[in-house]
Structures are given as structure tokens and as C-alpha cells.
Design a protein around this motif. Structure first.
Motif, PDB file in Angstrom:
ATOM      1  N   VAL A  78      -2.688 -14.952  33.315  1.00 35.38           N
ATOM      2  CA  VAL A  78      -3.021 -16.287  33.890  1.00 35.38           C
ATOM      3  C   VAL A  78      -4.378 -16.290  34.092  1.00 35.38           C
ATOM      4  CG1 VAL A  78      -0.961 -16.685  35.203  1.00 35.38           C
ATOM      5  CG2 VAL A  78      -2.647 -14.981  36.053  1.00 35.38           C
ATOM      6  N   TRP A  82      -4.398 -18.748  40.160  1.00 37.46           N
ATOM      7  CA  TRP A  82      -2.932 -19.167  39.732  1.00 37.46           C
ATOM      8  C   TRP A  82      -2.202 -19.716  40.981  1.00 37.46           C
ATOM      9  CZ3 TRP A  82       0.297 -16.593  43.010  1.00 37.46           C
ATOM     10  CH2 TRP A  82      -0.229 -15.423  43.550  1.00 37.46           C
ATOM     11  N   GLY A  87      -2.313 -24.412  39.142  1.00 38.77           N
ATOM     12  CA  GLY A  87      -1.916 -23.061  38.590  1.00 38.77           C
ATOM     13  C   GLY A  87      -0.414 -22.697  38.814  1.00 38.77           C
TER      14      GLY A  87
END
Length: 266
Positions: A78, A82, A87
Motif C-alpha cells: 500500500v 491507507w 485508501g
């Protein structure tokens, strides 16, 4: 103390050495002891608020790293934050995300959102401590942090004291008229040092004609090492200029600084 040839260290020896240093200091030997700057009660309160905010930011980074590490261990990469809405939505659509992973990530995300909300409120309080008039390109948060970490500009009596507290002075090895300068000694306040360097990079964009950053802003230096040295030099000079400005020894026009007024403080 206690690091002589005898390799003996006791409370009695330490007390005697401290008293000897105090006696020499009171008789005029300024180097016998190091005087500690004690902030005012109000200043200590503001500095504690700033350091509490930095601790919350460190906790946020740690929580973010824990979640990212969990995903990386399972082969899921990621980028960015995140845990924020965008995200988090993309992460939930990841087919490799298992229920047990999601359970732990939700716990980390809950802590992250709480820390983010708290740090935003603290940041607003800290920004309100900054003066309304400050150099263009220098934020309210940076100004407030520098002011209270320096424990007030008025306590310094000369430019040498200001430079020394920043820890941006070069180390030196000299004997018999010959010598060389080394890397900075880092003997001062590291938060002040980090803050000043960040200000220099901002001034390169917002005030490229300011003397200490002129070479950097013009792109005349290509070497990374030379650029770092110039940044350190500019940060040291910036601290001195801000001290002179705060103690009314000069004006922004003479320093080549453009001042900016924050309307929120009006």
C-alpha cells in the motif's frame, strides 16, 4: 566527572568536583560550568503542549507503520495513508485481504483516526501561539515551535550563543595554525535544528532573494554535499537573523526578508 586516571567515582568525589566548578564559576571562569536556560512557567506550559503534539504525531506514524507492516508481510503493498477514506476503500476491495487481517487493521485504523483528530486540534492551538507578523513562507506552527523551543529570543546576548544552541556550528580540529572544519557538532536542541532546516527549504521557494538562500534558490550548487553544507549555513544564519529581528536590533528590510501578516490574528 570521575573519568580521571584513578577511575573512581563516588558521591563524595562528585560533590567536591561540583563545588570546585561552582567556586571557579563564581570567581569569573565562565567555562567552569554550563548554565542551563530555565523557561518561564508560561513558556514551559507552551513548550509542553508542543512536545505533546509531537508525541501524538510519533504515535500516529507508529500505528500507520504497524498496519502497513502487517499488509506487507502478507504480500499486499500500500502507498500513502491507507487508513484514510480513499485508501481504506481501496484496501477493502483487495481480494487478498483476509478477515483476520481486517480485524487488526480496523483496530489500528481506529487508533489512527483518534490520533489524527487529536493532533489537528493541538496543531490549531499551537498555531494560535505564533505572532501575526512573520517571514513569508514560514508557517505559524514552525514559528511557534521555534520560539518556545528556544525558550525566548531575549535570553541570548550575542550571535554565538544563538548559533551554539542550534547545534549547527561546524566541528573544528586545529593546531599550530592549521586545521579543518568537520560536520556540525549537533550539541544543541535537535527540534530547533530540524525546524530551522525546514524553514530554509521553504524560504528557497517563497523568498529566493533572501541572502543566505540565494545560491541555493538559484540552483548554482549541484553537488548534494555542497548543497547540504549551504543549507546548514543558511539555517544557522537564519536563526541569528530571527534573533536580531525579535530583539529589535535590525529590521526585516535590512535583512532582505518579506514579512507576512496572518489575518487570523487580526
Amino acid at each position: 566527572m570521575g573519568k580521571g586516571a584513578k577511575r573512581q567515582k563516588t558521591d563524595r568525589r562528585d560533590s567536591a568536583e561540583l563545588l570546585d566548578g561552582l567556586d571557579r564559576y563564581l570567581r569569573g571562569q565562565d567555562q567552569a560550568l554550563s548554565v542551563v536556560g530555565v523557561p518561564s512557567v508560561e513558556g514551559e506550559e507552551k513548550r509542553a503542549l508542543i512536545r505533546y503534539h509531537r508525541q501524538i504525531m510519533a504515535d500516529r506514524s507508529r500505528f500507520e507503520g504497524r498496519g502497513k507492516g502487517l499488509l506487507c508481510a502478507q504480500g499486499i503493498e500500500v502507498r500513502g495513508r491507507w487508513w484514510q477514506a480513499k485508501g481504506w476503500g481501496e484496501l477493502n476491495s483487495e481480494p487478498r485481504l483476509k478477515d483476520w487481517m481486517k480485524e487488526q487493521l480496523e483496530a489500528w485504523r481506529k487508533k489512527l483516526l483518534s490520533a489524527e483528530q487529536e493532533q489537528r486540534e493541538l496543531r490549531r492551538r499551537i498555531e494560535a501561539l505564533a505572532p501575526a507578523l512573520r517571514p513569508k513562507g514560514v508557517g505559524a506552527y514552525s514559528t511557534a515551535v521555534l520560539e518556545y523551543e528556544m525558550k525566548g529570543w531575549q535570553r541570548f546576548h550575542n550571535r554565538g550563543q544563538v548559533s551554539s544552541y542550534t547545534g549547527l556550528c561546524p566541528g573544528i580540529h586545529q593546531s599550530d595554525g592549521r586545521g579543518k572544519e568537520g560536520s556540525i557538532n549537533r550539541c544543541g536542541n535537535r527540534v530547533v535544528r530540524w525546524n530551522l532546516v525546514e524553514m530554509v527549504w521553504r524560504l528557497m521557494v517563497w523568498q529566493p532573494h533572501y541572502g543566505p538562500v540565494r545560491q541555493l534558490a538559484a540552483g548554482l550548487v549541484r553537488s548534494k554535499r555542497a548543497k547540504r553544507r549551504l543549507v546548514v549555513k543558511a539555517a544557522r544564519q537564519l536563526a541569528i537573523d530571527l534573533w536580531r529581528l525579535a530583539t529589535n536590533q535590525t529590521t526585516a528590510e535590512k535583512l532582505g526578508l518579506i514579512m507576512h501578516s496572518d489575518r487570523r490574528h487580526n
